[in-house]
Design a protein around this motif. Sequence first.
Motif, short mmCIF file in Angstrom:
data_model
loop_
_atom_site.label_atom_id
_atom_site.label_comp_id
_atom_site.label_asym_id
_atom_site.label_seq_id
_atom_site.Cartn_x
_atom_site.Cartn_y
_atom_site.Cartn_z
N PRO A 55 71.34 -32.42 32.52
CA PRO A 55 71.34 -31.14 33.23
C PRO A 55 70.29 -30.20 32.64
N PRO A 56 69.81 -29.23 33.42
CA PRO A 56 68.74 -28.33 32.96
C PRO A 56 69.02 -27.66 31.61
N ASP A 57 70.30 -27.28 31.39
CA ASP A 57 70.60 -26.59 30.14
C ASP A 57 70.65 -27.52 28.93
N PHE A 58 70.45 -28.82 29.15
CA PHE A 58 70.47 -29.79 28.04
C PHE A 58 69.07 -30.34 27.75
N VAL A 59 68.09 -29.98 28.59
CA VAL A 59 66.73 -30.50 28.42
C VAL A 59 66.15 -30.09 27.07
N SER A 60 66.36 -28.82 26.67
CA SER A 60 65.81 -28.33 25.40
C SER A 60 66.37 -29.11 24.21
N VAL A 61 67.64 -29.53 24.30
CA VAL A 61 68.27 -30.31 23.22
C VAL A 61 67.56 -31.65 23.07
N ILE A 62 67.29 -32.31 24.21
CA ILE A 62 66.62 -33.61 24.17
C ILE A 62 65.18 -33.45 23.67
N LYS A 63 64.49 -32.40 24.14
CA LYS A 63 63.10 -32.19 23.70
C LYS A 63 63.03 -31.96 22.20
N GLU A 64 64.01 -31.25 21.67
CA GLU A 64 64.05 -31.00 20.23
C GLU A 64 64.22 -32.31 19.46
N ARG A 65 65.09 -33.19 19.97
CA ARG A 65 65.31 -34.47 19.30
C ARG A 65 64.05 -35.34 19.37
N VAL A 66 63.38 -35.33 20.52
CA VAL A 66 62.15 -36.12 20.67
C VAL A 66 61.09 -35.61 19.69
N ALA A 67 60.98 -34.28 19.58
CA ALA A 67 59.98 -33.68 18.67
C ALA A 67 60.26 -34.06 17.21
N LEU A 68 61.53 -33.99 16.84
CA LEU A 68 61.91 -34.35 15.46
C LEU A 68 61.59 -35.81 15.18
N ARG A 69 61.89 -36.66 16.16
CA ARG A 69 61.62 -38.09 15.99
C ARG A 69 60.12 -38.33 15.85
N GLU A 70 59.29 -37.64 16.66
CA GLU A 70 57.84 -37.82 16.60
C GLU A 70 57.26 -37.34 15.28
N GLN A 71 57.94 -36.32 14.67
CA GLN A 71 57.50 -35.80 13.38
C GLN A 71 57.97 -36.67 12.22
N GLY A 72 58.72 -37.72 12.55
CA GLY A 72 59.22 -38.61 11.52
C GLY A 72 60.41 -38.09 10.78
N LYS A 73 61.06 -37.06 11.32
CA LYS A 73 62.22 -36.47 10.66
C LYS A 73 63.49 -37.20 11.07
N ASP A 74 64.47 -37.13 10.19
CA ASP A 74 65.74 -37.80 10.46
C ASP A 74 66.53 -37.04 11.52
N ILE A 75 67.12 -37.77 12.44
CA ILE A 75 68.05 -37.19 13.39
C ILE A 75 69.34 -38.02 13.32
N PRO A 76 70.46 -37.46 13.73
CA PRO A 76 71.72 -38.21 13.65
C PRO A 76 71.61 -39.55 14.38
N GLU A 77 72.20 -40.58 13.80
CA GLU A 77 72.15 -41.90 14.43
C GLU A 77 72.88 -41.91 15.77
N ILE A 78 73.99 -41.17 15.83
CA ILE A 78 74.77 -41.09 17.07
C ILE A 78 74.89 -39.62 17.45
N PHE A 79 74.59 -39.30 18.69
CA PHE A 79 74.69 -37.90 19.10
C PHE A 79 75.22 -37.81 20.53
N HIS A 80 75.72 -36.63 20.84
CA HIS A 80 76.32 -36.38 22.15
C HIS A 80 75.24 -36.08 23.18
N VAL A 81 75.36 -36.69 24.36
CA VAL A 81 74.43 -36.44 25.46
C VAL A 81 75.23 -36.18 26.73
N ARG A 82 74.88 -35.11 27.42
CA ARG A 82 75.47 -34.84 28.74
C ARG A 82 74.56 -35.48 29.78
N LEU A 83 75.06 -36.55 30.39
CA LEU A 83 74.26 -37.35 31.32
C LEU A 83 74.43 -36.84 32.76
N LEU A 84 73.29 -36.53 33.41
CA LEU A 84 73.31 -36.10 34.81
C LEU A 84 73.20 -37.33 35.70
#
Length: 351
Positions: free
Chosen positions: A83-112
């Motif tokens: 959903p639109p209000d969850f896009v920023s959450v996903i973008k933040e995770r993608v950015a962290l991953r691209e920077q080589g930073k650790d993100i939680p192995e399992i995380f909550h996603v609201r699937l549209l």
Amino acid sequence: MKNKSAQKHKKNTGPLDHVNRCNQVDDARRVSEEKYATVVENAPDGISIIQDEIIKFANKRQAEISGYTVEELIGKSIYDLVPPDFVSVIKERVALREQGKDIPEIFHVRLLCKDGTIKETESSTKLIQYESRPASMAITRNIAERKREEEKLQQTINDLKKAVNTTVQVLVSALESRDPYTAGHQSRSANLACAIAAEMGLDQEKIEGIRMAGVIHDIGKLSVPVEVLAKPTKLSELGFSLVKEHARSGYEMLKNVESPWPLAQIVHQHHERMDGSGYPRNLKGDEIIMEARILAVADVVEAMASHRPYRSAWSIKIALEEIDKNKGILYDNTVADACLRLFREKSYQLA
């Protein structure tokens, strides 16, 4: 002659052996790929491969969860699946991953989903190579059913808490009508015990259990004769032995009460001491649960600082000196320090 013929035959079969070996390798690879495809396509969770924020591969289960076909999912942006209000959450995770930073192995996603509904899912991702380029493999699990079960469980716990609270209030009222001194003492001890627990950083659930046990920790005194409880002079040895039974009696009253907290155990242990000199079972150290250690300190401070039928109130200063002097001996060090900080640094008042 025979040897020459055999050697010639062996030389002639060289290319054929190579072909056979190649065929065997191809067969093994084909079997391996078939096994892989069977596992992926029959997995209970959704599996997808994401590259440049676009879905490059999705298994059948991923399609079922989202409501799309596999063909519809391929080429779709991952941002179209939240959903639109969850896009920023996903973008933040993608950015962290691209920077080589650790993100939680399992995380909550609201699937549209395709039909516009939103499903609660859990996702885990792993960096992989796909077609010789970096990509992410995502495993998606539909947790809607689990969430429903968790909500049902929480409702059951809430109902149980209400029932326990009602039971506790009945017991408090019964003791209050019989011995007003004890009722007031329980309430003030419970408030102090909760403040100590909060100062120690205990979670809210434990603090609530301490509060509940605190307001009934002397409930066993219902079994002690009124003339003993209200006696205006110092108790005899027999009278004191009767009063000491209240911890055991309280445990017997509460042991079959269903509760999310160890109420009976806390009540049973609140007169135990760290060196084993307490009662009724002479427990010591780690044998005494933390909730009971906290209530023990609160109980002593409130009792010493309050009026009793057989004596006037001592000052809070004397009560705190008792805790300070015997911390690590009678009282848990951490609990005692938290109590002392409350009064000496944070101006806590008994109420």
